[in-house]
Motif scaffolding. Structure first.
Motif, short mmCIF file in Angstrom:
data_model
loop_
_atom_site.label_atom_id
_atom_site.label_comp_id
_atom_site.label_asym_id
_atom_site.label_seq_id
_atom_site.Cartn_x
_atom_site.Cartn_y
_atom_site.Cartn_z
N THR A 60 1.36 1.22 7.97
CA THR A 60 2.08 0.27 8.09
C THR A 60 3.27 0.54 8.98
OG1 THR A 60 3.54 1.25 6.48
CG2 THR A 60 1.61 -0.07 5.66
N PHE A 61 4.28 -0.60 9.43
CA PHE A 61 5.58 -0.41 10.12
C PHE A 61 6.58 0.29 9.71
CE2 PHE A 61 3.13 -2.06 13.38
CZ PHE A 61 3.55 -1.84 14.88
N THR A 62 6.99 0.05 8.20
CA THR A 62 8.16 0.41 7.72
C THR A 62 8.07 1.45 6.58
OG1 THR A 62 8.61 -1.61 6.33
CG2 THR A 62 9.21 -1.80 8.47
N ASN A 63 8.96 1.93 6.18
CA ASN A 63 8.97 3.06 4.91
C ASN A 63 8.89 2.14 3.74
OD1 ASN A 63 8.76 5.59 6.32
ND2 ASN A 63 11.08 5.28 6.53
N LYS A 64 9.31 0.84 3.68
CA LYS A 64 9.43 0.04 2.66
C LYS A 64 8.21 -0.56 2.59
CE LYS A 64 11.76 -4.20 0.94
NZ LYS A 64 12.52 -5.26 1.12
N ALA A 65 7.63 -0.88 3.59
CA ALA A 65 6.15 -1.64 3.30
C ALA A 65 5.06 -0.41 2.85
CB ALA A 65 5.52 -2.23 4.92
N ALA A 66 5.11 0.86 3.34
CA ALA A 66 4.53 1.97 3.10
C ALA A 66 4.41 2.05 1.72
CB ALA A 66 4.64 3.24 3.72
N ALA A 67 5.84 2.06 0.97
CA ALA A 67 5.89 2.43 -0.32
C ALA A 67 5.33 1.38 -1.18
CB ALA A 67 7.55 2.57 -0.90
N GLU A 68 5.59 0.16 -0.80
CA GLU A 68 5.07 -1.03 -1.60
C GLU A 68 3.51 -0.90 -1.49
OE1 GLU A 68 4.75 -6.04 -1.31
OE2 GLU A 68 5.97 -4.70 0.09
N MET A 69 3.16 -0.77 -0.48
CA MET A 69 1.50 -0.46 -0.75
C MET A 69 1.01 0.64 -1.53
SD MET A 69 -1.32 0.03 2.59
CE MET A 69 -0.85 -1.54 3.29
N ARG A 70 1.67 1.66 -1.56
CA ARG A 70 1.12 2.87 -2.42
C ARG A 70 1.55 2.53 -3.88
NH1 ARG A 70 4.64 5.38 0.58
NH2 ARG A 70 4.68 6.93 1.83
N GLU A 71 2.61 1.74 -4.00
CA GLU A 71 2.71 1.27 -5.37
C GLU A 71 1.69 0.31 -5.98
OE1 GLU A 71 6.23 -1.45 -7.79
OE2 GLU A 71 6.82 -0.10 -6.16
N ARG A 72 1.38 -0.64 -5.11
CA ARG A 72 0.25 -1.64 -5.36
C ARG A 72 -1.09 -0.70 -5.48
NH1 ARG A 72 0.70 -7.30 -2.88
NH2 ARG A 72 2.94 -7.62 -2.63
N LEU A 73 -1.66 0.10 -4.78
CA LEU A 73 -2.60 0.93 -4.87
C LEU A 73 -2.58 2.01 -6.12
CD1 LEU A 73 -3.08 2.08 -1.16
CD2 LEU A 73 -4.62 0.52 -2.61
N GLU A 74 -1.30 2.35 -6.32
CA GLU A 74 -1.45 3.37 -7.64
C GLU A 74 -1.67 2.38 -8.90
OE1 GLU A 74 1.93 5.91 -9.98
OE2 GLU A 74 1.70 6.03 -7.77
N ALA A 75 -1.12 1.24 -8.77
CA ALA A 75 -1.41 0.45 -9.88
C ALA A 75 -3.13 0.14 -10.16
CB ALA A 75 -0.71 -1.20 -9.90
N LEU A 76 -3.72 -0.08 -9.08
CA LEU A 76 -5.13 -0.58 -8.68
C LEU A 76 -6.04 0.93 -9.16
CD1 LEU A 76 -5.26 -2.92 -5.89
CD2 LEU A 76 -5.64 -3.40 -8.06
N LEU A 77 -5.71 2.03 -8.46
CA LEU A 77 -6.39 3.21 -8.43
C LEU A 77 -6.11 4.44 -9.21
CD1 LEU A 77 -6.66 3.28 -4.45
CD2 LEU A 77 -8.52 2.68 -6.06
N GLY A 78 -4.72 4.60 -9.61
CA GLY A 78 -4.20 5.67 -10.34
C GLY A 78 -3.74 6.66 -9.21
N ARG A 79 -2.99 7.42 -9.86
CA ARG A 79 -1.95 8.51 -8.80
C ARG A 79 -2.73 9.26 -7.90
NH1 ARG A 79 3.62 10.63 -10.58
NH2 ARG A 79 3.91 8.49 -10.70
#
Length: 282
Positions: A60-79
């Protein structure tokens, strides 16, 4: 699980999630659900197609976007099943910490911020008896940053012969001083990773083989050096997916090349193009 991943998606988003084979170009404007499509694609790769998380790289381009993507993936996949999700620059730091000794630096290199860069440039100008009213340090920093965004080393600038030789020499001295101090500036993170992959075939092959899937968000904002980095990370077996808006570019000030997205399907034959045209914000 496939049904769960697809039920909240519209048809083009579902097509993006399920696509296999050639490179995928996902054209999506703001509010079109592109992040949802991207994260659901990653979840589908892991849950349904059995791709190990460590073989997926999402940029991604920004730390904010990376954090949002990680948060969404954690909800889908688990940590415990998260893939590599980071900005271009953070990704390069991780690679260079492991590989930069091939370029004559040590792995504990320092990363200079803008103020560190300006301090060093002021020192160089003073040593060369160049008054700041003749050449401002910030103007020199802009010249160097622009060269790095284009993927140009001082030697490459000299070969092209289109820039002022005095500026190129200062750029060369600046790079020399950085290396002596085992330091990199922000632009070096990408430029040296590209140099590493271009010069050390074994390293390039190792990283190409590590990632079977490379996904890049906000692709319209990539500049030349970022596009080259993508090319070098993409091996013969790499599945490439890029997401971007062909009608906007908020990063033009960092040398973004909109031609990267407009000409993507010319560089990658057989590219499938999917448009996400439903706007969820209006």
């Amino acid at each position: 699980m496939t049904g769960d991943l697809l039920t909240s998606l519209n048809e083009p988003q579902q097509q993006a999630v399920l696509h296999e084979g050639a490179a995928l170009l996902l054209l999506a404007g703001a509010g079109s659900g592109k992040t949802r499509a991207l994260t659901h694609r990653i979840a589908h790769l892991i849950h349904q197609r059995g791709v190990p998380p460590w073989r997926i790289m999402a940029v991604t381009f920004t730390n904010k976007a990376a954090a949002e993507m990680r948060e969404r993936l954690e909800a889908l996949l688990g940590r415990d099943k998260l893939p590599w999700v980071a900005t271009f620059h953070a990704s390069c730091v991780r690679i260079l910490r492991q590989e930069i000794e091939h370029l004559g630096y040590s792995s504990d290199f320092t990363i200079y911020d803008d103020q560190d860069q300006l301090r060093l440039l002021r020192e160089l100008l003073k040593e060369r008896n160049i008054a700041e009213k003749e050449l401002k340090p910030r103007a020199l920093a802009t010249f160097i940053d622009n060269a790095k965004n284009r993927g140009l080393t001082p030697q490459a600038c000299a070969r092209l012969g289109v820039d002022d030789p005095g500026l190129i020499e200062l750029y060369r001295l600046y790079q020399q001083r950085l290396k002596q101090g085992n330091a990199l500036d922000f632009g070096d993170l990408l430029l040296l990773t590209v140099q590493l992959f271009e010069e050390v075939a074994a390293v390039r092959s190792r990283w190409q083989e590590r990632f079977s899937h490379l996904l890049i968000d906000e692709f319209q904002d990539t500049n030349r050096v970022q596009y080259r980095l993508m090319q070098l990370l993409t091996g013969a077996q790499t599945h490439l997916c890029v997401v971007g808006d062909d009608d906007q570019s908020i990063y033009r000030w960092r040398g973004a090349e909109v031609s990267n997205i407009l000409g993507f399907d010319r560089d990658y034959a057989g590219t499938r193009i999917i448009r996400l045209e439903q706007n969820y914000r209006s």
